[in-house]
Structure formats: structure tokens, C-alpha cells
Design a protein around this motif. Structure first.
Motif, short mmCIF file in Angstrom:
data_model
loop_
_atom_site.label_atom_id
_atom_site.label_comp_id
_atom_site.label_asym_id
_atom_site.label_seq_id
_atom_site.Cartn_x
_atom_site.Cartn_y
_atom_site.Cartn_z
N GLY A 1 105.45 49.10 1.08
CA GLY A 1 106.57 48.25 0.67
C GLY A 1 107.10 48.46 -0.73
O GLY A 1 107.96 47.70 -1.18
N LEU A 2 106.64 49.49 -1.45
CA LEU A 2 107.15 49.74 -2.80
C LEU A 2 108.45 50.54 -2.72
O LEU A 2 108.49 51.60 -2.07
N ILE A 3 109.49 50.05 -3.36
CA ILE A 3 110.78 50.74 -3.39
C ILE A 3 110.72 51.83 -4.45
O ILE A 3 110.36 51.58 -5.60
N ILE A 4 111.06 53.06 -4.06
CA ILE A 4 111.04 54.20 -4.98
C ILE A 4 112.48 54.66 -5.20
O ILE A 4 113.04 55.38 -4.36
N LEU B 1 101.82 43.26 -6.09
CA LEU B 1 101.24 43.15 -4.75
C LEU B 1 101.21 41.70 -4.28
O LEU B 1 100.78 40.81 -5.01
N ALA B 2 101.62 41.50 -3.04
CA ALA B 2 101.50 40.17 -2.41
C ALA B 2 100.13 40.02 -1.78
O ALA B 2 99.52 38.95 -1.81
N ASP B 3 99.63 41.10 -1.19
CA ASP B 3 98.31 41.14 -0.58
C ASP B 3 97.49 42.19 -1.32
O ASP B 3 97.61 43.39 -1.05
N ASN C 1 94.85 44.40 0.81
CA ASN C 1 95.42 45.46 1.65
C ASN C 1 96.53 46.24 0.96
O ASN C 1 97.15 47.10 1.57
N HIS C 2 96.80 45.89 -0.30
CA HIS C 2 97.77 46.63 -1.12
C HIS C 2 99.18 46.59 -0.53
O HIS C 2 99.88 47.62 -0.50
N ILE C 3 99.59 45.41 -0.09
CA ILE C 3 100.94 45.23 0.44
C ILE C 3 101.81 44.59 -0.64
O ILE C 3 101.43 43.58 -1.24
N PHE C 4 102.98 45.19 -0.87
CA PHE C 4 103.84 44.74 -1.97
C PHE C 4 104.67 43.52 -1.59
O PHE C 4 104.98 43.29 -0.42
N PHE D 1 109.32 50.47 -7.99
CA PHE D 1 108.54 51.25 -8.93
C PHE D 1 109.16 51.22 -10.33
O PHE D 1 108.45 51.36 -11.33
N LYS D 2 110.47 51.00 -10.39
CA LYS D 2 111.14 50.90 -11.69
C LYS D 2 110.51 49.78 -12.53
O LYS D 2 110.31 49.93 -13.73
N THR D 3 110.19 48.67 -11.89
CA THR D 3 109.55 47.55 -12.59
C THR D 3 108.16 47.94 -13.06
O THR D 3 107.77 47.67 -14.20
N ALA D 4 107.39 48.58 -12.17
CA ALA D 4 106.03 48.99 -12.51
C ALA D 4 106.03 49.98 -13.67
O ALA D 4 105.21 49.88 -14.59
#
Length: 300
Positions: free
Chosen positions: A24-27, A53-55, A58-61, A67-70
Motif C-alpha cells: 500500500g505504499l505509494i511510490i 503503517l496501519a498494521d 503485517n506491514h500494511i500501510f 514514500f515522499k512523506t517517508a
């Protein structure tokens, strides 16, 4: 929880890209992302998208995570570490200088080798062994000149303290027997000796975090500095802040800089940095809502 063997395989850069997209990460720019994976590594970058991450298991975004934010958080953290490192240098050099001057005048130039001045002789011996290793490894011109001219196994403190680590410096102070000299050194920095020793230990830890380019901005500190007893200078009025968060460490730096340089720009520089990266939540660093009203932080 029962432990299990680690069995995750190494992924190609393309597979790493596909994995975060699936989660779910937007690139926005995939070529840039692949380049950053190659230059920074997936694991290092993942520490900066972890807040998205929301979860977390399980590493769900969270929906809309980019990714710009990260990467903005990554860049903020890098600039924060650079700022902290620059100011820590001033503090470390001042601590070295005051230890040399006060203790050499009271106990001689080789005070640091005298085990009778220290509480724990075993710890002292271990510290001296580290200093000896640093002395033997050093290729500094002034060390080579000392070895060529003098038969002493170690140089006087004013020479030795140019090459020993900040960690060894902290250990020497904390292991030094309580007394007038130890109090005098701490007093110069506006603290009691126990608080000063605790702060040195914490600053060594933070310095190592910065030196290894590890995350600082939202870190929960493993080494926790004590709350100072009757600080001589302006300290935090809000006593409810956590002493294991970045805000507390930054407050320590501000406090110590006041003892060294009333014209320092650390507070102003940090505020500029927070304005530059307005997506950064100071609360995630342990900043209380009223931090700018604190006299320690109010430069107006």
C-alpha cells in the motif's frame, strides 16, 4: 512468544519495490525509489515509513501513504543528526578542556592513570587499557613525537585527551571519586556531579547514534539521563516530560551550550529545521505542546 528461526530470503531491488507497493505504499517515482534502495538499503529506509503503517505486524500501510512523506522524514532526521553532532562537538571539547585543567592542577598531569583516584579499580583498569590501545594505534604527529622523545607508557592528560574517545572520557568522570574537584567540574556546567555524570553517559550514547547514522528523531533512548538536582541555570519548568525521548536530549544540549556560548544558535537552527519539514510532528520526538514557552527554549 515462542522464538522461530529467521527464514526470510534476500529480495532484489525490483522485488522490494513490488513488496511495498503491494502493501500500500505509494511510490511517486519508481526509478528514484530503486536508486535509493541501492544507495540507502531497504532496511534503513523502512525505519522512516514505519510511522505510516496501519498494521505494523503485517506491514500494511495507511491509505494514501506516500514514500515522499517517508523520505522527507529521512532527510529531516539526517539534518537533525548533523545539527546535533555539530553542537555535541562543542560540548565534548569543553568537557575535555575543563577535565584537563581542573584535575591536572589538583592531581597532576597523570591523574587519569592513578587508580587511587577512582571508585572501581577494575573499571579504571579497563578504561586505561582502552586509552592505551588508542594511544598505540594513533598516527597523530604529536603522538609520534611523544613516543620518540619520552619513555612514559602514556602521555600527560592534555596530550592523551586529544585522542581518547568521548566514551572513555565519560567513564573516567563517572568512576572518579566524589569530592571537591568532581563537583567543581560539574558546577562549571551548572549541574551537580551525579547529574553531570548521567548526562555525559547519555550524550555518549546519542553521539554514537549519530555516528552510526541511526534514527534519532523519534528514538526511545536506551540510556536515560537523570533529572538534574537543583540546576544552577535555567532548566525545564515542565517536569512531566519523558527523559527517554529526543526532546529531553535536545534540552540537555541547549542547557549545556548556555554554559559555553550565550550566542549559540542551536535553538534557532532547530526551529528553522522544524519549519522546513512541517510534516514532522514534534510530539513524536517527545516535545510537549508548550515547549516554545519554556524559558530554556524561548530565544525571543
Amino acid at each position: 512468544m515462542k522464538k522461530v528461526p529467521y527464514n526470510k530470503p534476500a529480495l532484489t531491488y525490483a522485488d522490494q519495490l513490488a513488496q511495498v507497493k503491494f502493501r500500500g505504499l505509494i511510490i511517486p517515482d519508481e526509478e528514484e525509489f530503486l536508486s535509493l534502495l541501492e544507495l540507502k538499503s531497504y532496511y534503513r529506509l523502512s525505519g522512516y515509513w514505519y510511522p505510516l503503517l496501519a498494521d505494523k505486524q503485517n506491514h500494511i500501510f495507511k491509505p494514501g501513504s506516500s514514500f515522499k512523506t517517508a523520505f522527507s522524514i529521512y532527510k529531516f532526521d539526517r539534518e537533525l543528526r548533523q545539527l546535533v553532532t555539530n553542537e555535541m562537538e562543542k560540548i565534548e571539547i569543553a568537557v575535555r578542556a575543563k577535565m584537563i585543567y581542573i584535575l591536572a592542577h589538583n592531581f597532576g598531569p597523570y591523574w587519569y592513570t592513578n587508580s587511587n583516584l577512582f571508585v572501581n579499580k577494575k573499571w579504571h583498569a579497563e578504561t586505561i587499557n582502552k586509552i592505551t590501545d588508542e594511544f598505540n594505534r594513533s598516527d597523530a604527529q604529536f603522538i609520534r613525537a611523544f613516543k620518540k622523545k619520552y619513555s612514559d607508557p602514556l602521555p600527560p592528560c592534555w596530550t592523551a585527551f586529544e585522542i581518547i574517545s568521548f566514551g572513555s572520557l565519560s567513564k573516567l568522570y563517572n568512576n572518579f571519586k566524589p569530592g571537591k574537584s568532581k563537583r567543581e567540574l560539574a558546577h562549571w556546567f551548572g549541574l551537580d556531579d551525579k547529574s553531570f555524570g548521567s548526562w555525559l553517559h547519555s550524550l555518549v550514547y546519542v553521539r554514537n547514534v549519530c555516528a552510526h547514522h541511526s534514527r534519532l528523531w523519534n528514538r526511545v533512548m536506551r540510556i536515560q539521563p537523570t533529572y538534574p538536582t537543583a540546576p544552577l541555570n535555567q532548566w525545564l519548568k515542565n517536569s512531566s516530560v519523558h527523559n527517554n525521548r529526543t526532546y529531553y536530549i535536545l534540552s540537555i544540549i541547549v542547557y549545556l551550550l548556555q554554559s559555553l556560548d550565550n550566542g549559540h544558535t542551536f535553538v534557532e537552527d532547530l526551529k528553522i529545521l522544524l519549519t522546513k519539514y512541517d510534516n514532522i510532528d514534534p510530539g513524536a520526538m517527545g516535545f510537549p505542546p508548550d515547549w516554545e514557552q519554556e524559558p530554556l527554549w524561548n530565544t525571543k
